[in-house]
Design an enzyme around this catalytic site. Sequence first.
Site, PDB file in Angstrom:
ATOM      1  CD  GLU A   1      -1.662  -2.023   2.191  1.00  0.00           C
ATOM      2  OE1 GLU A   1      -0.397  -2.595   2.194  1.00  0.00           O
ATOM      3  OE2 GLU A   1      -2.535  -2.751   2.989  1.00  0.00           O
TER       4      GLU A   1
ATOM      5  CG  HIS B   1      -3.835  -9.340  12.326  1.00  0.00           C
ATOM      6  ND1 HIS B   1      -2.738  -9.595  11.163  1.00  0.00           N
ATOM      7  CD2 HIS B   1      -4.838  -8.637  11.611  1.00  0.00           C
ATOM      8  CE1 HIS B   1      -3.476  -9.091  10.030  1.00  0.00           C
ATOM      9  NE2 HIS B   1      -4.726  -8.560  10.305  1.00  0.00           N
TER      10      HIS B   1
END
Length: 900
Positions: A11, A371
Amino acid sequence: MTGGRHLVIVESPAKARTIARYLGDEYDVKASVGHIRDIPVPRDLPAEMKKGPYGKFGVDVEGGFDPYYIVSPDKKKTVAELKKSLKDADTLYLATDEDREGEAIAWHLLETLKPKKSTPVKRMVFHEITKDAIQGALENTRDLDAHLVDAQETRRILDRLVGFELSPVLWRKIKPSLSAGRVQSVATRLVVERERERMAFVASDYWDVTGTFGPDAEQFTAKVQTVDGARVATGSDFADDGTLKPRSKSATILTEASARELVQVLDSTPATVTSLESKPYTRRPAAPFTTSSLQQEASRKLRLGARQAMRVAQSLYENGYITYMRTDSVTLSGEAIRASRAQAAELYGSQFVPDKPRVYTNKSQSAQEAHEAIRPAGDHFRTPADVAGQLSGDEFRLYELIWKRTVASQMADAKGTTSTVELKVENEGRSATFRAAGTVITFRGFLAAYEEGRDASRYGDDDKGDDKRLPQMEEGQTLPTRELVPDGHTTTPPPRYTEASLVRALEDRGIGRPSTYASTVATIQDRGYVLRRGTALVPSWTAFAVVRLLEEHFGPFIDYDFTAQMEAQLDRMARGELGRADYLRDFYLSDGSGDAPIGLKPMVDDLGEIDARAINSIDIGEGITLRVGRYGAYVEQYPTDEDGNVVEGADPRRANVSDEVAPDELTVEKAKEMLERAKDDGRVLGTDPETGHEIIAKDGRYGPYVTEVLPEPESTDGKKVPKSKQPKPRTGSLLKSMDLSTVTLEDALKLLSLPRVVGTAADGTEITAQNGRYGPYMKKGTDSRSLETEEQIFTITLEEAEKIYAQPKTRGRAAAKPPLKELGTDPTSEKPIVIKDGRFGPYITDGTTNVSLRATEKVEEITEQVAIEKLAEKRAKGPAKKPAARRTTTTRKKSTSAKK
C-alpha cells in the site's frame, strides 16, 4: 521463488522501501498508495450512466447491489506505472495488509491491472515487516479471500446507502453540507447523550471530615464514614437531579454547619481502633495492546489523538519496528512470548518472570483473531535504548509504550498487603467512625516496567484507594486525635468523553472495528459535530439537531445494538456464512413483513412531515429557545405581557451563540446576558460627522464590532430594494484591547477608516495597514507583512513600513511568516506538506494542491495523516467544472462470482 522478475505490490511507499531491503534484485516492490478505485459520487459518473440504475448511488440497488468503480483521478498515474511494471513480471504478489480493507485493495488491484492468464497471482500476507516474516510470507502464499472482499465491499455499500439517503434529509431540515454516516452518527449520539446528562445535572453540596490520628512519628489520615450510626453520603450517592439515589436514602448528608459542629464536639477526643484487617494484594499485568487499547493508552499517556496514534503506529509498522497495528487480538505468538520473558529476565531479574508463560484471551466474542496483539517486531525485541538513535518524537514514545506493555504482559504479578483500619471517636453523646486504607507493595513485579493509565473518574477521590503505609496497630488500641478538618464538596456531572474513552465506549458496544475507530473519531470532529476543549469532546449544537432528527425519524440506524448487529453480520459474511446481496436487500428494501426489520428505502419514502423548527429548537427556560440556523446557533426570546403571555405580532430578540459556549454552560442567566448584549439596535455611539450616519456597537457571531446605520434606499418603482442590491455598511471588528461596553465614537471611526493608507513606496505602490482575521498586517500590492501589535495599524509611518519591506523574503507571499506547521512528505507528490496562513485563512499545501481548513479546524490539531487525506480528497475531485465523462476511467464489476 527464484528466476525471472517478480512484482510485489504493497500500500505505501514506506512499506515498499522496507520490504525491498529483504528481497533480492529480482523483486520489484511498488506501492499503490492505498485504494486505487472507489465508487464515484453520482456527478462523476459518465453521462450515459447518470440516468441508469447506478445514477443515484453508484450502486445498482435493484441489480444485486452491484457497485460501479472508477480509478480515482489521482491514481491514474500510479495504475499506469503498475501496469508497466506488470508487463515485465513473471509473478504478481499482492502484499497488502491482511485484513478486510487490505484484501479489498488487493482485489481492486487484480481487477484493474488484469494480469495475463500466464502470470501467476499470489496473495502474500504477513503481520510484521522483518526479514524472516517476509521470507516466510513468500513461501506461504494463498489465494484472494472472496469472503473478506465481500465483507469490505458490503461495508462500503452500506456507508454509501446510509450517507446518500440520510444526508439530504439533514440538508433540507437543518442546513447544507451536513452528513450522516452509519458509524459516525452513532458516535456523535454518544457524545450528545453525555452532554444531555450534563445539561440535566443538578449540582449538590455535601461535606465530610478528615481526621489525622496516631503518634507523632506515625500519623495517618482517615475519612469519616458514619456519624451517630448513619453512613455519611459521598458524591456517588447523589443522582443527576441532585437527590439521593434510592439505595442511599438512609445516608446522612453533612452540611457545613453539621460538619463544623461535629468537629467542635469530637476535636481532640482520642480514637479507638474498632476494626483492623490486613489481606494479601495481587495485581496482574494488562494484556498486550490491541488497536483500541493502544489508542486509549496513547491518549492518556502521550496525549496523542486516535488518528495521530494510528499514523505513528503505521509508520512504525511499515519501517519494521512493530507488528500490524490493526487488530483486536490480545494473543502473542510463541516467539513473542519467549522474547518478552527473556528480555524481562535480562533487564529486571529472573524473579520478575513467572514460571509459566501468560496466555491472554479476548473477552469480546466478536474479536477477530487474524493477527497477534501489537508488539515489537522480530523474535528478539529492540529495547527503547536500541532504537533511540533511529526513532524520535512521537515514534520513539509510542514504540517505548508498546515495548513496555508487551514485556510487562509476561512479567510476574505485583504483590503486597492491603490494610484497612476503622476508628471510633465518641464524646458528649455524639460518635463518628473513620476509615483508612493503605496498600503496601512488597514486590513490584510487572510494575517495574509498566502501569496502565486510567480515565478520569466522575467522583474524584471517592472511589480511589490510598497507596500509603499504615502504622502497626491492634484492635482496642487508643490513638490520639491530632486534627479534624471539615471539607466541602460539590457533585460533578459525568465527565465528557475524550478520544480514549469514546473509543472504549464504541468497542464496549461492538460498534465499528479496530481499523475504523480512529477515522470515526476524527470524522465527527472534521464534520464540526464534535469540538475539542483540551482533551474533552464537546458536541456542537448542530450535532444536537442532527441526533434528534435521526432519533425521531430513523431510530434503528442510530441505535447502538442495531449498529453492533450490523458489525456482527459483516463478520459472518467474512466467514462465508452470509450472502452479500441477500443482506443488503433486507437492509435497504425490506418492507418489514418478514423477519427483517423495515429497510432504509421504505423508511425514507414514508418519512412524512418533519417539523424542521422543532428539530432545530432546544428549550433553555423562561421562554428562551436555542435554535440551530443555517449560519450557526442563536438564542431567541419573544416579549411577553404582564401575565407572561407572548405579545402577538411582536418580533423576538435574538443573540448568536459562540462555539466557545459549551451546551451545558448555556444557562438561562447566560442566555439572558447574550440577549441583553445583542439588542437589535446595538449601542449608539454617535454620528459620523462626515456622512451623518449613526454609528453603533454590536456583538456578532464572530465577536464585537462597530458599524454604520445606512438609510433605507429609495426605489424608483415604489418597490423595496432587494438586500443584494442595497449598499453595504462599513464595519470594523473591535481590537483585542477594546471592550464593547466602553468603545467610543472616536474608536469606532478609526476602525471604520481602515484600511489606512500609510503612504506610497518609492516604486509608486501604495502601502496600507489593516486588521485581518489573523491579526494586523500591511499590504503593498500582493505582498503582505505582519505587524507586531494592533496599535501599529494607526501609528506606523511610511519610513518604518519601508524598512520592514526592505527585509528579505523567506518564502511565499507572507514573507515575514514561516509556515504555521510542517507535516512531513506527501506520498503522492513526494513534496513537503505545510500549513500556511493565506489570504482567506490557513490552508494545507504540498506546493501543488491546496486545501483550506474549515473554521472549526485548528492548525495545531491537523496531523500529517489528516493532511495527506485532505490533499488526496482534493486531488480526487479533479479540476473544477471539468466534464465528468472525460475524467473517469471505468472498470465495472460484472458480478460477485467474477472475483471468485
